[in-house]
Motif scaffolding. Structure first.
Motif, PDB file in Angstrom:
ATOM      1  N   VAL A   1      12.262   4.500  48.537  1.00  0.00           N
ATOM      2  CA  VAL A   1      12.325   6.069  49.095  1.00  0.00           C
ATOM      3  C   VAL A   1      13.638   6.687  48.811  1.00  0.00           C
ATOM      4  CG1 VAL A   1      11.680   7.348  51.123  1.00  0.00           C
ATOM      5  CG2 VAL A   1      10.041   5.319  50.370  1.00  0.00           C
ATOM      6  N   ASN A   2      13.798   7.765  48.577  1.00  0.00           N
ATOM      7  CA  ASN A   2      14.926   8.639  48.369  1.00  0.00           C
ATOM      8  C   ASN A   2      14.807   9.216  49.573  1.00  0.00           C
ATOM      9  OD1 ASN A   2      16.012  11.492  46.760  1.00  0.00           O
ATOM     10  ND2 ASN A   2      17.245   9.934  47.415  1.00  0.00           N
TER      11      ASN A   2
ATOM     12  N   GLU B   1      20.273   0.862  60.131  1.00  0.00           N
ATOM     13  CA  GLU B   1      18.779   0.636  60.743  1.00  0.00           C
ATOM     14  C   GLU B   1      18.093  -0.233  59.644  1.00  0.00           C
ATOM     15  OE1 GLU B   1      17.560   1.200  63.494  1.00  0.00           O
ATOM     16  OE2 GLU B   1      19.115   2.264  64.225  1.00  0.00           O
ATOM     17  N   SER B   2      18.477   0.112  58.396  1.00  0.00           N
ATOM     18  CA  SER B   2      17.995  -0.878  57.124  1.00  0.00           C
ATOM     19  C   SER B   2      18.389  -2.274  57.330  1.00  0.00           C
ATOM     20  CB  SER B   2      18.469  -0.527  56.019  1.00  0.00           C
ATOM     21  OG  SER B   2      17.910   0.928  55.662  1.00  0.00           O
ATOM     22  N   ARG B   3      19.716  -2.469  57.709  1.00  0.00           N
ATOM     23  CA  ARG B   3      20.099  -4.150  57.961  1.00  0.00           C
ATOM     24  C   ARG B   3      19.369  -4.921  58.877  1.00  0.00           C
ATOM     25  NH1 ARG B   3      21.406  -3.811  54.200  1.00  0.00           N
ATOM     26  NH2 ARG B   3      23.045  -2.998  53.153  1.00  0.00           N
TER      27      ARG B   3
ATOM     28  N   ASN C   1      11.010  -1.274  50.453  1.00  0.00           N
ATOM     29  CA  ASN C   1      12.109  -2.185  50.058  1.00  0.00           C
ATOM     30  C   ASN C   1      13.483  -1.847  49.866  1.00  0.00           C
ATOM     31  OD1 ASN C   1       9.319  -2.827  48.136  1.00  0.00           O
ATOM     32  ND2 ASN C   1      10.174  -4.860  48.816  1.00  0.00           N
ATOM     33  N   PHE C   2      13.481  -0.584  49.510  1.00  0.00           N
ATOM     34  CA  PHE C   2      14.892  -0.058  49.530  1.00  0.00           C
ATOM     35  C   PHE C   2      14.933   1.411  49.763  1.00  0.00           C
ATOM     36  CE2 PHE C   2      13.404   0.278  45.270  1.00  0.00           C
ATOM     37  CZ  PHE C   2      13.862   1.495  44.546  1.00  0.00           C
ATOM     38  N   PHE C   3      16.143   1.852  49.958  1.00  0.00           N
ATOM     39  CA  PHE C   3      16.195   3.509  50.050  1.00  0.00           C
ATOM     40  C   PHE C   3      17.298   3.834  49.240  1.00  0.00           C
ATOM     41  CE2 PHE C   3      15.093   2.618  54.566  1.00  0.00           C
ATOM     42  CZ  PHE C   3      14.088   3.415  54.908  1.00  0.00           C
ATOM     43  N   ILE C   4      17.057   5.108  48.563  1.00  0.00           N
ATOM     44  CA  ILE C   4      18.468   5.765  47.818  1.00  0.00           C
ATOM     45  C   ILE C   4      18.555   6.936  48.722  1.00  0.00           C
ATOM     46  CG2 ILE C   4      19.080   7.015  45.732  1.00  0.00           C
ATOM     47  CD1 ILE C   4      17.232   5.297  44.248  1.00  0.00           C
ATOM     48  N   THR C   5      19.912   6.953  49.335  1.00  0.00           N
ATOM     49  CA  THR C   5      20.397   8.004  50.002  1.00  0.00           C
ATOM     50  C   THR C   5      21.280   9.064  49.140  1.00  0.00           C
ATOM     51  OG1 THR C   5      22.576   7.159  50.553  1.00  0.00           O
ATOM     52  CG2 THR C   5      20.874   6.596  52.266  1.00  0.00           C
ATOM     53  N   SER C   6      20.827  10.486  49.498  1.00  0.00           N
ATOM     54  CA  SER C   6      21.565  11.540  48.936  1.00  0.00           C
ATOM     55  C   SER C   6      21.866  12.769  49.890  1.00  0.00           C
ATOM     56  CB  SER C   6      20.332  12.247  47.951  1.00  0.00           C
ATOM     57  OG  SER C   6      19.995  11.261  47.112  1.00  0.00           O
ATOM     58  N   LEU C   7      23.069  13.307  49.548  1.00  0.00           N
ATOM     59  CA  LEU C   7      23.408  14.481  49.898  1.00  0.00           C
ATOM     60  C   LEU C   7      23.574  14.215  51.533  1.00  0.00           C
ATOM     61  CD1 LEU C   7      21.049  16.925  48.324  1.00  0.00           C
ATOM     62  CD2 LEU C   7      23.332  16.558  47.897  1.00  0.00           C
ATOM     63  N   GLY C   8      24.711  13.171  51.912  1.00  0.00           N
ATOM     64  CA  GLY C   8      25.272  13.180  53.250  1.00  0.00           C
ATOM     65  C   GLY C   8      25.363  11.765  53.742  1.00  0.00           C
ATOM     66  N   SER C   9      25.859  11.468  54.762  1.00  0.00           N
ATOM     67  CA  SER C   9      26.234  10.198  55.313  1.00  0.00           C
ATOM     68  C   SER C   9      25.047   9.521  55.362  1.00  0.00           C
ATOM     69  CB  SER C   9      26.965  10.265  56.566  1.00  0.00           C
ATOM     70  OG  SER C   9      27.270   8.898  57.003  1.00  0.00           O
ATOM     71  N   PRO C  10      25.176   8.233  54.704  1.00  0.00           N
ATOM     72  CA  PRO C  10      24.085   6.952  54.817  1.00  0.00           C
ATOM     73  C   PRO C  10      24.169   5.953  55.984  1.00  0.00           C
ATOM     74  CG  PRO C  10      25.657   6.387  53.217  1.00  0.00           C
ATOM     75  CD  PRO C  10      26.077   7.669  53.599  1.00  0.00           C
TER      76      PRO C  10
ATOM     77  N   GLN D   1      11.330  10.300  58.801  1.00  0.00           N
ATOM     78  CA  GLN D   1      11.054   9.459  57.623  1.00  0.00           C
ATOM     79  C   GLN D   1      11.603   8.352  57.618  1.00  0.00           C
ATOM     80  OE1 GLN D   1      12.847  12.732  55.147  1.00  0.00           O
ATOM     81  NE2 GLN D   1      11.183  13.805  55.001  1.00  0.00           N
ATOM     82  N   LEU D   2      12.926   8.050  57.713  1.00  0.00           N
ATOM     83  CA  LEU D   2      13.475   6.815  57.912  1.00  0.00           C
ATOM     84  C   LEU D   2      12.924   5.875  58.742  1.00  0.00           C
ATOM     85  CD1 LEU D   2      15.878   4.812  57.682  1.00  0.00           C
ATOM     86  CD2 LEU D   2      17.281   5.783  59.464  1.00  0.00           C
ATOM     87  N   PHE D   3      12.400   6.029  59.778  1.00  0.00           N
ATOM     88  CA  PHE D   3      11.812   5.336  60.809  1.00  0.00           C
ATOM     89  C   PHE D   3      10.472   5.104  60.566  1.00  0.00           C
ATOM     90  CE2 PHE D   3      15.525   6.150  63.542  1.00  0.00           C
ATOM     91  CZ  PHE D   3      15.862   4.742  63.746  1.00  0.00           C
ATOM     92  N   LYS D   4       9.698   6.037  59.807  1.00  0.00           N
ATOM     93  CA  LYS D   4       8.207   5.521  59.228  1.00  0.00           C
ATOM     94  C   LYS D   4       8.505   4.628  58.087  1.00  0.00           C
ATOM     95  CE  LYS D   4       4.991   6.622  60.414  1.00  0.00           C
ATOM     96  NZ  LYS D   4       4.153   5.918  61.247  1.00  0.00           N
ATOM     97  N   CYS D   5       9.303   4.806  57.258  1.00  0.00           N
ATOM     98  CA  CYS D   5       9.607   4.035  56.113  1.00  0.00           C
ATOM     99  C   CYS D   5      10.019   2.523  56.424  1.00  0.00           C
ATOM    100  CB  CYS D   5      10.522   4.411  55.140  1.00  0.00           C
ATOM    101  SG  CYS D   5      10.128   6.012  54.361  1.00  0.00           S
TER     102      CYS D   5
END
Length: 174
Positions: free
Chosen positions: A75-76, A114-116, A99-108, A89-93
């Motif tokens: 999920v991007n 949270e993903s760790r 399995n993974f995120f692609i972060t865009s346009l800001g601080s990840p 969106q983050l917490f629902k995912c």
């Protein structure tokens, strides 16, 4: 078509897929059918969270993809202030076990932190070496080199210059 070749790379090992390809998360284009087809082709699909207008639609879409495919699901997330739904969106995912995120346009930073906790990989869009070092220091698993030839969120540096510079500067996969 069934996948007949496999490649072993850092990306295929991280995501458990046959080929080191992530289908681009295209705003308003990528849909659940494309994601399922990507998985069937031995690659990873990534869908923008913003392609779903509500958290309920996001949940329904992710569940459909998970039920109909076995490949890695990404999920991007747009992580700047323009995306007022980013945390939801983050917490629902995370709850749904993407399995993974692609972060865009800001601080990840929050996405990585949270993903760790959930053993979920994070790849970050970057347009230059400075940002690549920052996301590496935050704990990103990999870097997406957004260059002058990229669609969507474009960088100003050609891939032929950006990718080697990022490889020289960072230890994580580019």
């Amino acid at each position: 078509f069934p996948v007949t070749i496999q490649m072993k790379t850092a990306l295929t090992e991280m995501l458990g897929m046959d080929l080191p390809i992530i289908m681009a998360p295209m705003f308003l284009v990528t849909n659940t059918k494309m994601m399922i087809s990507a998985a069937e082709s031995g690659i990873a699909g990534c869908i923008p969270a913003l392609n779903f207008r509500t958290i309920e639609e996001l949940e329904k879409g992710i569940k459909e993809i998970q039920e109909k495919s076995k490949g890695p699901l990404g999920v991007n997330l747009i992580v700047n202030k323009s995306n007022i739904q980013a945390r939801k969106q983050l917490f629902k995912c995370l709850d749904l076990g993407v399995n993974f995120f692609i972060t865009s346009l800001g601080s990840p930073e929050e996405v990585i932190k949270e993903s760790r906790k959930n053993n979920i990989r994070v790849f970050c869009d970057v347009t230059e070496e400075t940002y690549a070092k920052k996301v590496e220091d935050l704990g990103a698993d990999g870097i997406i080199a957004v260059n002058s030839g990229a669609g969507g969120h474009r960088g100003n540096i050609p891939a032929s210059i950006l990718v080697p510079a990022l490889k020289a500067a960072c230890k994580i996969p580019i």
